[in-house]
Scaffold this active site. Structure first.
Site, PDB file in Angstrom:
ATOM      1  N   PRO A   9      11.641  -8.841  15.709  1.00 46.72           N
ATOM      2  CA  PRO A   9      12.829  -8.352  14.986  1.00 46.72           C
ATOM      3  C   PRO A   9      12.869  -8.786  13.527  1.00 46.72           C
ATOM      4  O   PRO A   9      13.434  -8.075  12.684  1.00 46.72           O
ATOM      5  CB  PRO A   9      14.000  -8.969  15.755  1.00 46.72           C
ATOM      6  N   LYS A  10      12.270  -9.930  13.230  1.00 45.83           N
ATOM      7  CA  LYS A  10      12.309 -10.404  11.844  1.00 45.83           C
ATOM      8  C   LYS A  10      11.400  -9.537  10.961  1.00 45.83           C
ATOM      9  O   LYS A  10      11.817  -9.066   9.902  1.00 45.83           O
ATOM     10  CB  LYS A  10      11.850 -11.861  11.810  1.00 45.83           C
ATOM     11  N   GLN A  39      10.799  -4.711   7.304  1.00 49.23           N
ATOM     12  CA  GLN A  39      10.255  -3.393   7.025  1.00 49.23           C
ATOM     13  C   GLN A  39      11.366  -2.397   6.730  1.00 49.23           C
ATOM     14  O   GLN A  39      11.269  -1.602   5.794  1.00 49.23           O
ATOM     15  CB  GLN A  39       9.423  -2.906   8.231  1.00 49.23           C
ATOM     16  N   ARG A  74      10.634  -0.651  21.625  1.00 54.22           N
ATOM     17  CA  ARG A  74      10.740  -2.112  21.678  1.00 54.22           C
ATOM     18  C   ARG A  74      10.417  -2.690  20.315  1.00 54.22           C
ATOM     19  O   ARG A  74       9.428  -2.326  19.681  1.00 54.22           O
ATOM     20  CB  ARG A  74       9.753  -2.656  22.713  1.00 54.22           C
ATOM     21  N   LYS A  80       7.466   1.573  19.232  1.00 57.35           N
ATOM     22  CA  LYS A  80       7.156   2.733  18.390  1.00 57.35           C
ATOM     23  C   LYS A  80       7.082   2.265  16.935  1.00 57.35           C
ATOM     24  O   LYS A  80       7.167   1.077  16.657  1.00 57.35           O
ATOM     25  CB  LYS A  80       8.233   3.815  18.578  1.00 57.35           C
ATOM     26  N   VAL A  92       8.263   1.693  13.044  1.00 53.08           N
ATOM     27  CA  VAL A  92       9.534   1.255  12.474  1.00 53.08           C
ATOM     28  C   VAL A  92       9.560   1.456  10.960  1.00 53.08           C
ATOM     29  O   VAL A  92      10.559   1.870  10.380  1.00 53.08           O
ATOM     30  CB  VAL A  92       9.751  -0.252  12.776  1.00 53.08           C
ATOM     31  N   LEU A 103       8.935  -5.476  18.462  1.00 52.68           N
ATOM     32  CA  LEU A 103       7.996  -6.539  18.835  1.00 52.68           C
ATOM     33  C   LEU A 103       8.353  -7.851  18.152  1.00 52.68           C
ATOM     34  O   LEU A 103       8.160  -8.922  18.707  1.00 52.68           O
ATOM     35  CB  LEU A 103       6.571  -6.116  18.463  1.00 52.68           C
ATOM     36  N   GLU A 155       8.527   3.316   8.567  1.00 49.23           N
ATOM     37  CA  GLU A 155       8.795   4.499   7.749  1.00 49.23           C
ATOM     38  C   GLU A 155      10.126   5.136   8.124  1.00 49.23           C
ATOM     39  O   GLU A 155      10.720   5.866   7.335  1.00 49.23           O
ATOM     40  CB  GLU A 155       7.639   5.488   7.875  1.00 49.23           C
ATOM     41  N   GLY A 213       0.826  -1.200   0.000  1.00 43.89           N
ATOM     42  CA  GLY A 213       0.000   0.000   0.000  1.00 43.89           C
ATOM     43  C   GLY A 213       0.863   1.254   0.000  1.00 43.89           C
ATOM     44  O   GLY A 213       0.728   2.098  -0.857  1.00 43.89           O
TER      45      GLY A 213
END
Ligand SMILES: Cc1cc2nc3c(=O)[nH]c(=O)nc-3n(C[C@H](O)[C@H](O)[C@H](O)COP(=O)(O)OP(=O)(O)OC[C@H]3O[C@@H](n4cnc5c(N)ncnc54)[C@H](O)[C@@H]3O)c2cc1C
Ligand code: SF4
Lengths: 734, 316
Positions: free
Chosen positions: A622-623, A628, A618, A691, A693, A620, A695, A244
């Site tokens: 990592p992969k 991203q 944090r 928080k 990530v 949530l 962008e 998107g």
């Protein structure tokens, strides 16, 4: 649940499931081609017909006459909808140009008709028989030409049009070292894989649309408003979304035309925007012209920083808020920003991954590199010297967390920054001129209400329902991880159902707010469910422990499923935020390091390796988060080196409107790419302490590439994209 | 896309005859270009003659030590053929620089030669384009022309021919073998296959209506160092801004053909006499009549620099 105070220890901090690099729980559906994307939902409703969209052939003007006779007579045609027979249409809150144009034309490829037929091929063939006489108007398509006839906008988001602190003009004039440079960024397209696509079906006056949309509640609301029907009569379903990047934040023509086509044809209708329409029919990141002025002491301390930006849009459209990050990124007592908006007749400009931030950082982070050059200070050191732990406009406001300096230092060490030769054009590897560049990454963390419903059944299975979407980001997985952590069950015991307007309204996916807010909403609902369970079992809910599929209190322990009893137990709640976002500036930070090679003969630019170091609360999963950031870095390379929706200023369109003409990076463009996260938890952001990530990763990348190109060649390109023709003249031939 | 009828031809002669028997018929091979154009109604054939069953998918040695490449040989197979890699490295390299693996698996030798331009205005039926709609004008002139021709163009059209393979074949002096609807065959030197646009850019080749390409022959290998250098905005899966096919002999003589600069692979044999004097002298001859636009003027220095690099590497 209201979140008013910084989070203390809570079940998420156990990190039994959260924080693990869990693979996507819906991954197998995608890799086996069985995830149901909107256009392929053949089974949700019988008798689907096909709609094909006709886009305006002119950029500005109006329709003189439409002749539908030939199209209507074509084989298989069931209905043709145009503005003439669509009935009265409203306009969505979040749409600028009308989604169905005519007789007035607002922009090229604005939809002017949808032809509905029994097969896709029939619809397409008939659509090409629609004859339209246009009366061309005088459009404005050239941002640079309009630069002097702009207005002062009143932006809905991203801050006021003008900001000022101290006395910028005097401080800049007095500064011993000054930079004054103008940069341009072109229009860019989201170019996601899956086009906008919808299947619409009416049941009496109730409408269901299976679609591909990032923001279900916005879509349903704007659909109702456009059609003039009650909001509760619209259901939107969007469980899988093939990308998107902001292009699917809003109601777009596919949804409206499928609904109108279905009403006219008296049967369900599916519509996908054809690829060539996607660039001019939908939204894009608007082009900017940006002037940046920075004044500094000889030791590198910034005393004045000013950022002005010009962008254009259709009537009712918003400006690109390219200046927003300059207000917060570096210290400096005297500051100004200005945002101006030109009236253009190009397609609607709107959000694309890190709207404003990405384009602004493309310019600002070159400017800092240029300043470092003038000062003879290392660009990493210059950034560190101007770090601020408070909002420079409101020094009483602290950043909740700000590890920019740590990101820069860690990145510099890992990347081998000390090996960079500060003098440009010195390093050679065979035919390649080699250079390194750095830029800060900086994107704000946005908090917004998000709701979810959680249900526990007799088998101890937990089902989460929320209208949150997964646009390829990993929402399914982090939501499942959140519920599993909260309820003390293994991941396999959690079912996640997303993207349905029948579910509680979430934050949706956009602005990198999805991960933190949607999981915080699930946290709220799970907290409520835990209380309900504890109460039912007669436990003190504050003492009840949820772990290993059982609820424990003192020496009593009950399997979760048993707690559900005969019927399911359900709880619904939302996370809602207090003032912490006002008291603190919540942001995410990073540093991008890029090494490029520039072919000494042809000036072809190739990224050799890149590294991002990010601090974003944090992590949530990592992969998923890494994916991203890697994706965002790749998109940033596209912005740096190739992405450019080229405006034909005579005809008023983006000319290169397909994926052969609008190039985005391929694997071969970036052979080595890595990213790491610094440890961080941010108790001020939410109970998740997470928080955004997704962008952050694009902000600054393009500038790091541009700075590396400068380091490699000595050529400073201020007009994106940096293509070889912009370097060629300046490179000596050997 | 308009509806069309379809047949599978079983012999080259029948295919050629069928192509004039039905008005507005076209051959289809891999379909990777034609089908895209049909969907957008840039091509609107009423009838398709599928040539995939013509048994033209072999690569054979010719009596004079060259190769005969069947019209239906896939780009992937041609690039990988041992004899091609050994004797005609420039061709193998050019093929592998084109499109993507998936496309090359489908794309054929004849289809590649006859692929149409990538001018973005050609692809948008709302805009004027003399090649698509003769007489409508040329939107690229005065428009976005960064990838367009710098030489051999006309006031009617400034499009380029996008093929990589054809540039290498031009350097190799390939010959195109055809059969016509009346059953006669002929050989067309590749230099004469593609036309310049002049005032009829819609006519792109010397092929007559219904004329079917059956094979392409390559003369005996000429040795030398063979290079294909394709310059583009991204590392793969992009059309050439400029490409150079070069065959350089130990004595410094050689052949040079350029892609991305004209309506056809651009080679002027006389310019090759300048090779010992270096790239500048060669490109000065190649581009003596160049008329670049503001957007594509960079192609002239780029071509010279690319040829410089190719010659330097070939002589290293
Ligand atoms: C995304 C994309 C990227 C690409 N990138 C490149 C690139 O970088 N470099 C490059 O060189 N090419 C590139 N191509 C083009 C590709 O090489 C061509 O599409 C392919 O070679 C066409 O071959 P085909 O067999 O599929 O032709 P078709 O599409 O079947 O036919 C093309 C034309 O040839 C005619 N034809 C076919 N066979 C015969 C015959 N035997 N006799 C007479 N006429 C015939 C057809 O009637 C048609 O007009 C790209 C294509 C795409 C879609
Ligand atoms: S350059 Fe040729 S193909 Fe392109 S618009 Fe002009 S006439 Fe058409």
């Amino acid at each position: 649940m209201r979140f008013e105070h910084p989070a203390t220890f809570n079940p998420i901090d156990q990190l039994k499931v959260i924080g693990h690099p869990t693979s996507r729980i819906e991954g197998p559906l995608k890799t086996t081609g069985t995830a149901p994307y909107a256009y392929e939902r053949h089974n949700v409703v019988a008798n689907q017909a096909y709609g094909y969209v006709v886009g305006s052939a002119i950029g500005k003007g109006r329709i003189g006459a439409i002749d539908l006779d030939a199209a209507k007579a074509a084989p298989g045609v069931l209905a043709i909808v145009t503005a003439d027979n669509a009935g009265k249409l409203g306009k969505g809150e979040r749409n600028a140009a009308p989604l169905l144009g005519g007789p007035e034309i607002a922009h090229y490829h604005q939809a002017v008709a949808v032809v509905v037929a029994g097969t896709f091929e029939q619809a397409r063939a008939a659509a090409q028989l629609v004859r339209i006489d246009y009366v061309k108007g005088d459009g404005k398509f050239d941002l640079a030409a309009e630069r002097d006839s702009v207005s002062v906008p009143d932006p809905k988001i991203g801050g006021p049009a003008d900001t000022a602190v101290g006395d910028f003009a005097s401080a800049f004039a007095a500064a011993p070292v000054q930079l004054d440079a103008t940069y341009t960024t072109p229009d860019q397209g989201h170019a996601m894989m899956e086009p906008h696509a919808s299947i619409a079906a009416w049941d009496g006056d109730k409408l269901t649309v299976w679609t591909s949309n990032q923001m279900i509640a916005w879509g349903a609301e704007d659909m109702a408003k456009t059609l003039g029907i009650p909001r509760e009569n619209v259901r939107l379903v969007s469980p899988y979304i093939g990308g998107g990047f902001g292009g699917k934040l809003f109601l777009r023509a596919d949804v409206l035309l499928a609904a109108l086509g279905a009403r006219a044809a008296g049967r369900p209708v599916k519509v996908a925007l054809q690829r060539p329409l996607m660039f001019n029919n939908t939204t894009h990141r608007p082009a900017t012209i940006q002037r940046i002025r920075i004044g500094a002491e000889r030791d590198g301390k910034i005393t004045a920083i000013g950022h002005e930006s010009w962008s254009g849009n259709v009537s009712e459209g918003e400006p690109d808020m390219a200046v927003s990050q300059t207000r917060l990124l570096y210290a400096g007592a005297n500051r100004m920003t200005a945002t101006r908006l030109a009236a253009l007749d190009l397609p609607e400009g709107n959000a694309m991954r890190a709207p404003g931030e990405a384009s602004g950082m493309m310019a600002l982070e070159i400017a800092i590199d240029e300043l470092a050059d003038k000062l003879g200070i290392d660009p990493v050191a210059l950034r560190i010297a101007n770090d601020t732990q408070v909002d420079p406009e409101h020094p009483q406001r602290h950043f909740s967390q700000r590890q920019l300096v740590q990101c820069l230092n860690e990145g510099a060490a890992r990347f081998g920054w000390s090996k960079r030769n500060a003098k440009p054009g010195q390093v050679r590897d065979g035919r390649w001129l080699v250079g390194m560049g750095v830029a800060a990454a900086f994107r704000n963390n946005l908090v917004t209400k998000s709701a979810a419903r959680v249900r526990l059944d007799q088998q101890g299975r937990v089902t989460v329902e929320t209208d949150m979407t997964d646009i390829g980001t990993g929402s399914y997985t982090i939501i499942a991880q959140t519920a599993a952590e909260m309820m003390g069950v293994p991941l396999e015991k959690v079912t996640v159902r997303l993207g349905d307007s029948d579910f509680p309204v979430s934050c949706g996916s956009g602005g990198q707010w999805g991960g933190n807010n949607s999981t915080a909403g699930v946290y709220a609902a799970c907290t409520k469910l835990r209380e309900t369970i504890a109460q039912k079992l007669g436990f003190n809910s504050a003492e009840a422990l949820f772990a290993d599929g059982v609820v424990r209190s003192g020496n009593r322990s009950v399997p979760l499923g048993q707690a559900a009893g005969a019927g399911d137990l359900a709880a619904e709640d939302a996370i809602e935020y207090g003032d912490l976002a006002k008291t603190y500036q919540q942001s995410t930070f990073g540093a991008h390091f890029v090494e490029v090679g520039v072919d000494a003969d042809t000036a072809e630019i190739r990224v050799r390796r890149m590294l991002a170091v990010c601090a974003a609360g944090r992590i949530l999963n990592p992969k998923a988060a890494r994916s991203q950031v890697i994706g965002a870095m790749t998109m940033g390379v596209g912005a740096a080196l190739m992405e450019d929706l080229v405006v034909d200023k005579r005809h008023g369109l983006f000319v290169n409107h397909d994926l052969a003409g609008y190039e985005v990076p391929v694997h071969a463009d970036i052979p080595h790419q890595d990213m790491i996260f610094l440890d961080e938890t941010d108790p001020i952001s939410s109970p998740m302490k997470a928080k955004g990530v997704a962008e952050l990763g694009i902000c600054g990348v393009a500038a790091a590439v541009a700075n590396a190109v400068h380091n490699a060649t000595g050529v400073r390109v201020r007009e994106y994209p940096i293509t070889l023709d912009k370097l060629l003249e300046a490179l000596d031939i050997d | 896309m308009r509806s069309f009828s379809y047949e599978r031809a079983t012999s080259p002669g029948d295919a050629a005859a069928a192509a004039v028997g039905i008005a507005n018929a076209k051959f289809i091979a891999g379909g990777t270009n034609l089908l895209d154009l049909m969907k957008l109604e840039i091509e609107t054939p009423a009838h398709l003659i599928d040539v995939n069953d013509l048994a033209l998918d072999r690569i054979d040695e010719t009596a004079d030590g060259g190769l005969r490449i069947g019209a239906l040989v896939r780009n992937t197979d041609l690039a990988a053929d041992r004899r091609v890699r050994r004797g005609y490295g420039v061709l193998s390299r050019a093929l592998l620089a084109g499109a993507s693996g998936q496309l090359r698996n489908k794309a054929t030798t004849a289809g590649n030669l006859l692929q149409r331009t990538r001018c973005p205005y050609f692809y948008d039926t709302n805009l004027p384009c003399n090649k698509r709609t003769p007489g409508s004008g040329c939107a690229a002139i005065g428009g976005f022309s960064r990838q367009h021709a710098v030489v051999g163009a006309s006031d009617a059209c400034i499009a380029t021919h996008p093929s990589d393979m054809a540039v290498a074949m031009r350097a190799l002096d390939a010959v195109v073998e055809t059969v016509r609807p009346d059953g006669t065959t002929r050989n067309i030197p590749i230099a004469e296959l593609h036309r310049l646009p002049d005032d009829s850019p819609e006519i792109e080749t010397a092929l007559q209506p219904g004329e079917l390409i059956t094979s392409v022959t390559l003369p005996k290998p000429i040795g030398g160092t063979q290079a294909y250098r394709k310059v583009r905005d991204r590392a793969s899966y992009a059309f050439a801004l400029v490409s150079v096919a070069a065959i350089v002999q130990p004595d410094g003589s050689g052949r040079v053909a350029l892609g991305g600069v004209a309506h056809k692979p651009w080679r002027i044999e006389a310019a090759e006499a300048e090779l010992p004097d270096g790239a500048k002298a060669v490109t000065a001859r190649l581009f003596a009549d160049a008329k670049p636009t503001r957007d594509n003027a960079y192609k002239l220095p780029l071509a010279e620099r690319t040829l410089t690099a190719v010659l330097r590497e070939a002589r290293a």
